[in-house]
Motif scaffolding. Structure first.
Motif, mmCIF file in Angstrom:
data_model
loop_
_atom_site.group_PDB
_atom_site.id
_atom_site.type_symbol
_atom_site.label_atom_id
_atom_site.label_comp_id
_atom_site.label_asym_id
_atom_site.label_seq_id
_atom_site.Cartn_x
_atom_site.Cartn_y
_atom_site.Cartn_z
ATOM 1 N N UNK A 57 -30.823 23.201 -6.844
ATOM 2 C CA UNK A 57 -29.790 22.409 -7.345
ATOM 3 C C UNK A 57 -28.361 22.543 -6.324
ATOM 4 N N UNK A 58 -28.165 23.841 -5.947
ATOM 5 C CA UNK A 58 -26.939 23.761 -5.130
ATOM 6 C C UNK A 58 -27.075 22.922 -3.809
ATOM 7 N N UNK A 59 -28.300 22.901 -3.143
ATOM 8 C CA UNK A 59 -28.373 22.115 -2.019
ATOM 9 C C UNK A 59 -28.530 20.627 -2.401
ATOM 10 N N UNK A 60 -28.968 20.424 -3.457
ATOM 11 C CA UNK A 60 -29.024 18.904 -3.822
ATOM 12 C C UNK A 60 -27.692 18.256 -4.142
ATOM 13 N N UNK A 61 -26.633 18.939 -4.957
ATOM 14 C CA UNK A 61 -25.427 18.708 -4.911
ATOM 15 C C UNK A 61 -24.659 18.450 -3.623
ATOM 16 N N UNK A 62 -24.971 19.317 -2.947
ATOM 17 C CA UNK A 62 -24.081 19.417 -1.560
ATOM 18 C C UNK A 62 -24.585 17.968 -0.772
ATOM 19 N N UNK A 63 -26.047 17.833 -0.574
ATOM 20 C CA UNK A 63 -26.492 16.544 -0.096
ATOM 21 C C UNK A 63 -26.040 15.241 -0.651
ATOM 22 N N UNK A 64 -26.091 15.519 -1.939
ATOM 23 C CA UNK A 64 -25.438 14.227 -2.847
ATOM 24 C C UNK A 64 -24.014 13.695 -2.280
ATOM 25 N N UNK A 65 -23.359 15.108 -2.213
ATOM 26 C CA UNK A 65 -21.934 14.380 -1.963
ATOM 27 C C UNK A 65 -21.730 13.997 -0.400
ATOM 28 N N UNK A 66 -22.537 14.426 0.332
ATOM 29 C CA UNK A 66 -22.556 13.885 1.906
ATOM 30 C C UNK A 66 -22.900 12.668 1.627
ATOM 31 N N UNK A 67 -23.550 12.093 0.776
ATOM 32 C CA UNK A 67 -23.903 10.293 0.637
ATOM 33 C C UNK A 67 -22.621 9.878 0.039
ATOM 34 N N UNK A 68 -22.056 10.477 -0.860
ATOM 35 C CA UNK A 68 -20.701 9.963 -1.701
ATOM 36 C C UNK A 68 -19.275 9.975 -0.748
ATOM 37 N N UNK A 69 -19.372 11.109 0.084
ATOM 38 C CA UNK A 69 -18.020 11.226 0.838
ATOM 39 C C UNK A 69 -17.845 9.900 1.830
ATOM 40 N N UNK A 70 -16.760 9.975 2.291
ATOM 41 C CA UNK A 70 -16.776 8.761 3.523
ATOM 42 C C UNK A 70 -17.535 9.589 4.892
ATOM 43 N N UNK A 71 -18.516 8.389 5.200
ATOM 44 C CA UNK A 71 -19.408 9.070 6.307
ATOM 45 C C UNK A 71 -18.708 9.787 7.546
ATOM 46 N N UNK A 72 -17.612 9.443 7.725
ATOM 47 C CA UNK A 72 -17.065 10.407 9.080
ATOM 48 C C UNK A 72 -16.795 11.724 8.465
ATOM 49 N N UNK A 73 -16.510 11.935 7.300
ATOM 50 C CA UNK A 73 -15.896 13.477 6.685
ATOM 51 C C UNK A 73 -17.507 14.023 6.752
ATOM 52 N N UNK A 74 -18.550 13.520 6.292
ATOM 53 C CA UNK A 74 -19.629 13.665 6.086
ATOM 54 C C UNK A 74 -20.363 14.609 7.408
ATOM 55 N N UNK A 75 -19.816 13.789 8.390
ATOM 56 C CA UNK A 75 -20.528 14.055 9.750
ATOM 57 C C UNK A 75 -19.836 15.141 10.346
ATOM 58 N N UNK A 76 -18.666 15.340 9.909
ATOM 59 C CA UNK A 76 -17.867 16.582 10.460
ATOM 60 C C UNK A 76 -18.254 17.477 9.667
ATOM 61 N N UNK A 77 -18.449 17.535 8.516
ATOM 62 C CA UNK A 77 -19.083 18.713 7.696
ATOM 63 C C UNK A 77 -20.372 19.221 8.155
ATOM 64 N N UNK A 78 -21.203 18.192 8.557
ATOM 65 C CA UNK A 78 -22.796 18.666 9.039
ATOM 66 C C UNK A 78 -22.437 19.312 10.371
ATOM 67 N N UNK A 79 -21.614 18.808 11.169
ATOM 68 C CA UNK A 79 -21.367 19.627 12.507
ATOM 69 C C UNK A 79 -20.840 21.049 12.323
ATOM 70 N N UNK A 80 -19.806 21.126 11.542
ATOM 71 C CA UNK A 80 -19.189 22.407 10.999
ATOM 72 C C UNK A 80 -20.231 23.250 10.561
ATOM 73 N N UNK A 81 -21.352 23.016 9.879
ATOM 74 C CA UNK A 81 -22.182 23.683 9.201
ATOM 75 C C UNK A 81 -23.390 23.989 10.005
ATOM 76 N N UNK A 82 -23.498 23.302 11.256
ATOM 77 C CA UNK A 82 -24.502 23.950 12.190
ATOM 78 C C UNK A 82 -25.657 22.834 12.542
ATOM 79 N N UNK A 83 -25.350 21.431 12.083
ATOM 80 C CA UNK A 83 -26.530 20.610 12.176
ATOM 81 C C UNK A 83 -25.926 19.537 13.003
ATOM 82 N N UNK A 84 -25.047 19.760 13.750
ATOM 83 C CA UNK A 84 -24.731 18.900 14.759
ATOM 84 C C UNK A 84 -25.463 19.325 16.364
ATOM 85 N N UNK A 85 -25.302 18.461 17.217
ATOM 86 C CA UNK A 85 -25.786 18.611 18.574
ATOM 87 C C UNK A 85 -24.517 19.418 19.255
ATOM 88 N N UNK A 86 -25.099 20.475 19.869
ATOM 89 C CA UNK A 86 -24.146 21.500 20.873
ATOM 90 C C UNK A 86 -23.603 20.504 22.115
#
Length: 250
Positions: free
Chosen positions: A220-249
């Motif tokens: 449930x917690x990860x599902x909610x977080x991933x759902x919000x990534x789809x709802x938020x503006x794409x640019x913000x979601x990309x920044x959040x993913x990079x901050x969480x360690x899913x972006x390219x070094x």
């Protein structure tokens, strides 16, 4: 009851086979690793199930059609077989050969299975198709573009097919797990929050399929977080993913 599970030699597929194994259940288990399938079959037979094994190439339309057409029509079909690939830090893009192979098994093969089996289920008036997607289908992960695309594609396909087949008595469920412990999961780059053992994932899937749920997404917690990534503006979601360690070094 008859149940077909592809990718049964993997972690989730094997856990599902064990969860379903019981007296009066016939399991058709498909997988690439015959030794693992044989061992799994022995476990399932010990629990009372009858078992048939298959290793047909799911990406070969002719072989797949011939195999499915010859099978007694299952009550439940779980298209679980899948692969993963990811972008290497020293390359600009993913390896296209690997991506093509991934799309063939993750997306095209489940669709081809539905094309062969759904009409027979509809003619019979009941049956259930289960497609394994991922929480990565909510918003593509920068480290796994092709994998994310395949899982988003099968999610959309399953949701559309559910509406199309419902009047004919055929259920369709899409599974959207987060990180489930397996060699494939271990090979995926990036953090793996709320990682679950496959047995726990299988129990959730079995309960949801029994209720013909349209979507089974967890944890449930990860599902909610991933759902919000789809709802938020794409640019913000990309920044959040990079901050969480899913972006390219850099």
């Amino acid at each position: 009851m008859s149940i077909l599970i592809t990718g049964a030699s993997g972690a989730i597929g094997g856990a599902l086979a064990r969860a379903y194994a019981a007296d009066g259940v016939h399991l058709v288990l498909h997988g690439r690793r015959r030794d693992a399938l044989e061992a799994l079959a022995d476990e399932c037979r010990a629990s009372g199930a009858s078992v048939a094994l298959a290793s047909v190439d799911l990406t070969d339309d002719g072989s797949l059609s011939q195999w499915l057409d010859a099978l007694p029509l299952p009550d439940i079909v779980i298209a679980n077989a899948g692969q993963n690939t990811h972008a290497a830090q020293d390359r600009e893009m993913e390896d296209w050969t690997a991506s093509s192979r991934l799309l063939a098994i993750n997306l095209r093969a489940p669709m081809a299975m539905a094309e062969r089996l759904a009409p027979r289920m509809a003619a019979r008036g009941h049956g259930q198709l289960v497609f394994v997607s991922s929480l990565a289908a909510w918003h593509g992960l920068p480290l796994t573009p092709s994998y994310s695309a395949s899982k988003a594609g099968i999610k959309a396909y399953a949701e559309a097919l559910r509406g199309w087949l419902a009047p004919r008595g055929v259920g369709v469920t899409v599974i959207m797990p987060g990180y489930v412990s397996s060699p494939m999961c271990a090979a995926m780059p990036g953090p793996k929050p709320w990682e679950l053992p496959p047995e726990r994932a299988a129990r959730r899937i079995v309960r949801g399929v029994a209720r013909n749920r349209a979507r089974i997404s967890f944890p449930f917690p990860l599902n909610v977080g991933c759902w919000w990534l789809a709802v938020l503006p794409a640019g913000l979601s990309q920044r959040l993913l990079a901050w969480m360690g899913y972006g390219r070094r850099q």
